[in-house]
Design a protein around this motif. Structure first.
Motif, PDB file in Angstrom:
ATOM      1  N   PRO A  72       1.380  17.771   5.951  1.00 30.21           N
ATOM      2  CA  PRO A  72       1.378  16.328   6.196  1.00 30.21           C
ATOM      3  C   PRO A  72       0.585  15.957   7.447  1.00 30.21           C
ATOM      4  CG  PRO A  72       3.552  17.268   6.621  1.00 30.21           C
ATOM      5  CD  PRO A  72       2.703  18.373   6.071  1.00 30.21           C
ATOM      6  N   SER A  73       0.093  14.747   7.463  1.00 29.13           N
ATOM      7  CA  SER A  73      -0.647  14.233   8.623  1.00 29.13           C
ATOM      8  C   SER A  73      -0.249  12.774   8.785  1.00 29.13           C
ATOM      9  CB  SER A  73      -2.156  14.335   8.377  1.00 29.13           C
ATOM     10  OG  SER A  73      -2.527  13.409   7.362  1.00 29.13           O
ATOM     11  N   ARG A  74      -0.892  12.091   9.717  1.00 35.10           N
ATOM     12  CA  ARG A  74      -0.525  10.683   9.897  1.00 35.10           C
ATOM     13  C   ARG A  74      -0.915   9.844   8.677  1.00 35.10           C
ATOM     14  NH1 ARG A  74      -4.869  11.191  13.605  1.00 35.10           N
ATOM     15  NH2 ARG A  74      -6.587   9.783  13.118  1.00 35.10           N
ATOM     16  N   ALA A  75      -1.780  10.378   7.805  1.00 38.89           N
ATOM     17  CA  ALA A  75      -2.107   9.635   6.570  1.00 38.89           C
ATOM     18  C   ALA A  75      -0.844   9.460   5.719  1.00 38.89           C
ATOM     19  CB  ALA A  75      -3.199  10.371   5.793  1.00 38.89           C
ATOM     20  N   GLU A  76       0.042  10.463   5.693  1.00 39.61           N
ATOM     21  CA  GLU A  76       1.306  10.316   4.956  1.00 39.61           C
ATOM     22  C   GLU A  76       2.153   9.205   5.600  1.00 39.61           C
ATOM     23  OE1 GLU A  76      -0.032  13.490   4.789  1.00 39.61           O
ATOM     24  OE2 GLU A  76      -0.074  13.455   2.583  1.00 39.61           O
ATOM     25  N   ALA A  77       2.115   9.142   6.938  1.00 34.48           N
ATOM     26  CA  ALA A  77       2.895   8.105   7.640  1.00 34.48           C
ATOM     27  C   ALA A  77       2.358   6.710   7.312  1.00 34.48           C
ATOM     28  CB  ALA A  77       2.858   8.357   9.139  1.00 34.48           C
ATOM     29  N   VAL A  78       1.025   6.605   7.172  1.00 30.78           N
ATOM     30  CA  VAL A  78       0.419   5.303   6.870  1.00 30.78           C
ATOM     31  C   VAL A  78       0.818   4.851   5.463  1.00 30.78           C
ATOM     32  CG1 VAL A  78      -1.810   4.126   6.536  1.00 30.78           C
ATOM     33  CG2 VAL A  78      -1.456   5.562   8.527  1.00 30.78           C
ATOM     34  N   LEU A  79       0.965   5.797   4.568  1.00 36.37           N
ATOM     35  CA  LEU A  79       1.278   5.486   3.166  1.00 36.37           C
ATOM     36  C   LEU A  79       2.768   5.292   2.896  1.00 36.37           C
ATOM     37  CD1 LEU A  79       0.241   5.251   0.253  1.00 36.37           C
ATOM     38  CD2 LEU A  79       0.152   7.752   0.140  1.00 36.37           C
ATOM     39  N   ALA A  80       3.625   5.985   3.671  1.00 39.78           N
ATOM     40  CA  ALA A  80       5.065   6.028   3.367  1.00 39.78           C
ATOM     41  C   ALA A  80       5.723   4.662   3.107  1.00 39.78           C
ATOM     42  CB  ALA A  80       5.806   6.765   4.489  1.00 39.78           C
ATOM     43  N   PRO A  81       5.371   3.592   3.852  1.00 45.36           N
ATOM     44  CA  PRO A  81       6.052   2.316   3.599  1.00 45.36           C
ATOM     45  C   PRO A  81       5.846   1.785   2.179  1.00 45.36           C
ATOM     46  CG  PRO A  81       4.807   2.235   5.640  1.00 45.36           C
ATOM     47  CD  PRO A  81       4.440   3.520   4.998  1.00 45.36           C
ATOM     48  N   LEU A  82       4.752   2.171   1.539  1.00 46.58           N
ATOM     49  CA  LEU A  82       4.558   1.775   0.137  1.00 46.58           C
ATOM     50  C   LEU A  82       5.612   2.469  -0.724  1.00 46.58           C
ATOM     51  CD1 LEU A  82       2.870   0.599  -2.305  1.00 46.58           C
ATOM     52  CD2 LEU A  82       1.561   2.708  -2.216  1.00 46.58           C
ATOM     53  N   TYR A  83       5.818   3.759  -0.482  1.00 48.12           N
ATOM     54  CA  TYR A  83       6.805   4.508  -1.260  1.00 48.12           C
ATOM     55  C   TYR A  83       8.213   3.950  -1.049  1.00 48.12           C
ATOM     56  CZ  TYR A  83       3.125   8.056  -1.975  1.00 48.12           C
ATOM     57  OH  TYR A  83       1.974   8.716  -2.328  1.00 48.12           O
ATOM     58  N   VAL A  84       8.460   3.485   0.175  1.00 49.14           N
ATOM     59  CA  VAL A  84       9.794   2.979   0.517  1.00 49.14           C
ATOM     60  C   VAL A  84      10.130   1.701  -0.273  1.00 49.14           C
ATOM     61  CG1 VAL A  84      11.069   1.896   2.435  1.00 49.14           C
ATOM     62  CG2 VAL A  84       9.850   4.045   2.816  1.00 49.14           C
ATOM     63  N   ARG A  85       9.116   0.887  -0.565  1.00 45.97           N
ATOM     64  CA  ARG A  85       9.396  -0.430  -1.154  1.00 45.97           C
ATOM     65  C   ARG A  85       9.032  -0.548  -2.631  1.00 45.97           C
ATOM     66  NH1 ARG A  85       7.375  -4.099   2.933  1.00 45.97           N
ATOM     67  NH2 ARG A  85       8.103  -2.354   4.147  1.00 45.97           N
ATOM     68  N   LEU A  86       8.858   0.595  -3.317  1.00 46.21           N
ATOM     69  CA  LEU A  86       8.410   0.520  -4.718  1.00 46.21           C
ATOM     70  C   LEU A  86       9.360  -0.267  -5.619  1.00 46.21           C
ATOM     71  CD1 LEU A  86       6.986   4.112  -5.300  1.00 46.21           C
ATOM     72  CD2 LEU A  86       5.692   1.965  -5.188  1.00 46.21           C
ATOM     73  N   HIS A  87      10.686  -0.045  -5.447  1.00 50.90           N
ATOM     74  CA  HIS A  87      11.638  -0.772  -6.301  1.00 50.90           C
ATOM     75  C   HIS A  87      11.558  -2.267  -6.041  1.00 50.90           C
ATOM     76  CE1 HIS A  87      13.278   2.815  -7.954  1.00 50.90           C
ATOM     77  NE2 HIS A  87      13.664   3.278  -6.785  1.00 50.90           N
ATOM     78  N   GLY A  88      11.414  -2.612  -4.765  1.00 52.07           N
ATOM     79  CA  GLY A  88      11.297  -4.022  -4.403  1.00 52.07           C
ATOM     80  C   GLY A  88      10.036  -4.636  -4.986  1.00 52.07           C
ATOM     81  N   LEU A  89       8.940  -3.879  -4.932  1.00 51.95           N
ATOM     82  CA  LEU A  89       7.672  -4.385  -5.470  1.00 51.95           C
ATOM     83  C   LEU A  89       7.805  -4.657  -6.962  1.00 51.95           C
ATOM     84  CD1 LEU A  89       5.011  -2.099  -3.722  1.00 51.95           C
ATOM     85  CD2 LEU A  89       5.404  -4.534  -3.310  1.00 51.95           C
ATOM     86  N   SER A  90       8.491  -3.751  -7.691  1.00 54.07           N
ATOM     87  CA  SER A  90       8.669  -3.948  -9.143  1.00 54.07           C
ATOM     88  C   SER A  90       9.420  -5.247  -9.403  1.00 54.07           C
ATOM     89  CB  SER A  90       9.474  -2.805  -9.765  1.00 54.07           C
ATOM     90  OG  SER A  90       8.758  -1.617  -9.638  1.00 54.07           O
ATOM     91  N   GLN A  91      10.404  -5.535  -8.552  1.00 57.66           N
ATOM     92  CA  GLN A  91      11.186  -6.761  -8.770  1.00 57.66           C
ATOM     93  C   GLN A  91      10.409  -8.011  -8.380  1.00 57.66           C
ATOM     94  OE1 GLN A  91      15.401  -6.448  -7.470  1.00 57.66           O
ATOM     95  NE2 GLN A  91      14.919  -4.295  -7.193  1.00 57.66           N
ATOM     96  N   LEU A  92       9.328  -7.817  -7.611  1.00 58.50           N
ATOM     97  CA  LEU A  92       8.543  -8.987  -7.179  1.00 58.50           C
ATOM     98  C   LEU A  92       7.224  -9.115  -7.937  1.00 58.50           C
ATOM     99  CD1 LEU A  92       9.316  -8.733  -3.356  1.00 58.50           C
ATOM    100  CD2 LEU A  92       9.976 -10.619  -4.869  1.00 58.50           C
TER     101      LEU A  92
END
Ligand SMILES: N[C@@H](CCC(=O)N[C@@H](CS)C(=O)NCC(=O)O)C(=O)O
Length: 226
Positions: A153-173
């Motif tokens: 892992p590198s900071r690129a994973e950190a930059v991307l992680a918030p997308l993974y965190v909110r996937l369920h929310g995104l589907s509902q929106l």
């Protein structure tokens, strides 16, 4: 030889994707820190008093703001670069890492944010289609690799992680897509890193995120400024 111990403080909030980048980088690398909750102004409770240090040191009054010892820095990607410099050795850092971070920021985060800030069905549909296209490109970029750059892992994973965190929310929106297989595996791998669980949303946080943006859409469509 003893390692220098730094005093680290994050001014941020779980709902802010940029702030989650920094929380992820700190948690996964076991960097001890304190968190000072500063909700984004759109979700700030009435009467909330913004800490003076935040007003003084965040040039755009944006979270995240990080303090390491006596120095403050705002803006998530520069903060992650700074963490790599102050806490070297744990994550790979290279020009390719920097390029990946910029790509994720420009190509994935824009349509992601346009989904939840979208106020018309057409705007939301276009953002959802663009996000799917970009997720496919991310899948191609990952190919058979486990990580975005190099062998860990590198900071690129950190930059991307918030997308993974909110996937369920995104589907509902309004996001109608699903993650390409390689991206889903990368999401699983990223969120299974030790410490990553601390930035995962609970179902109550997903519900709050969705409720806030549905309320935002209602206000915009009623012509009330946010
Ligand atoms: N480019 C910045 C963007 C940070 C940002 O937009 N933060 C939002 C919250 S998610 C913010 O603090 N907005 C100002 C406000 O809420 O008043 C970064 O990557 O850190």
């Amino acid at each position: 030889m003893s390692e220098t111990v730094h005093d680290v403080e994050l001014f941020g909030h779980w709902i802010c994707p940029f702030s989650v980048r920094v929380s992820f980088a700190l948690a996964v690398r076991s960097i001890a820190h304190r968190v000072v909750e500063v909700p984004p102004s759109a979700v700030r409770p009435k009467g909330f008093v913004v800490p003076e240090a935040f007003t003084l040191h965040s040039p755009r009054l944006e979270i995240p703001l990080l303090r390491i010892d006596q120095t403050y820095l705002a803006d998530s990607i520069p903060i992650l670069e700074w963490l790599d410099a102050v806490f070297p050795g744990t994550w790979e850092s290279s020009e390719v890492v920097a390029q990946r971070c910029q790509w994720i920021d420009a190509k994935l985060f824009r349509p992601m944010i346009s989904i939840y800030y979208g106020t018309s069905p057409n705007e939301i549909r276009v953002a959802s289609e663009t996000l799917d296209q970009r997720l496919n490109e991310l899948g191609e970029l990952l190919g058979h690799n486990e990580w975005l750059v190099g062998s860990g892992p590198s900071r690129a994973e950190a930059v991307l992680a918030p997308l993974y965190v909110r996937l369920h929310g995104l589907s509902q929106l309004g996001w109608t897509g699903t993650l390409p297989k390689v991206v889903a595996l990368h999401a699983q791998r990223t969120m299974s890193l030790a410490g990553a669980a601390s930035v995962e949303w609970t179902s109550a946080q997903t519900e709050e995120f969705v409720a806030r943006f549905l309320a935002y859409r209602r206000k915009v469509s009623a012509g009330i400024s946010w």
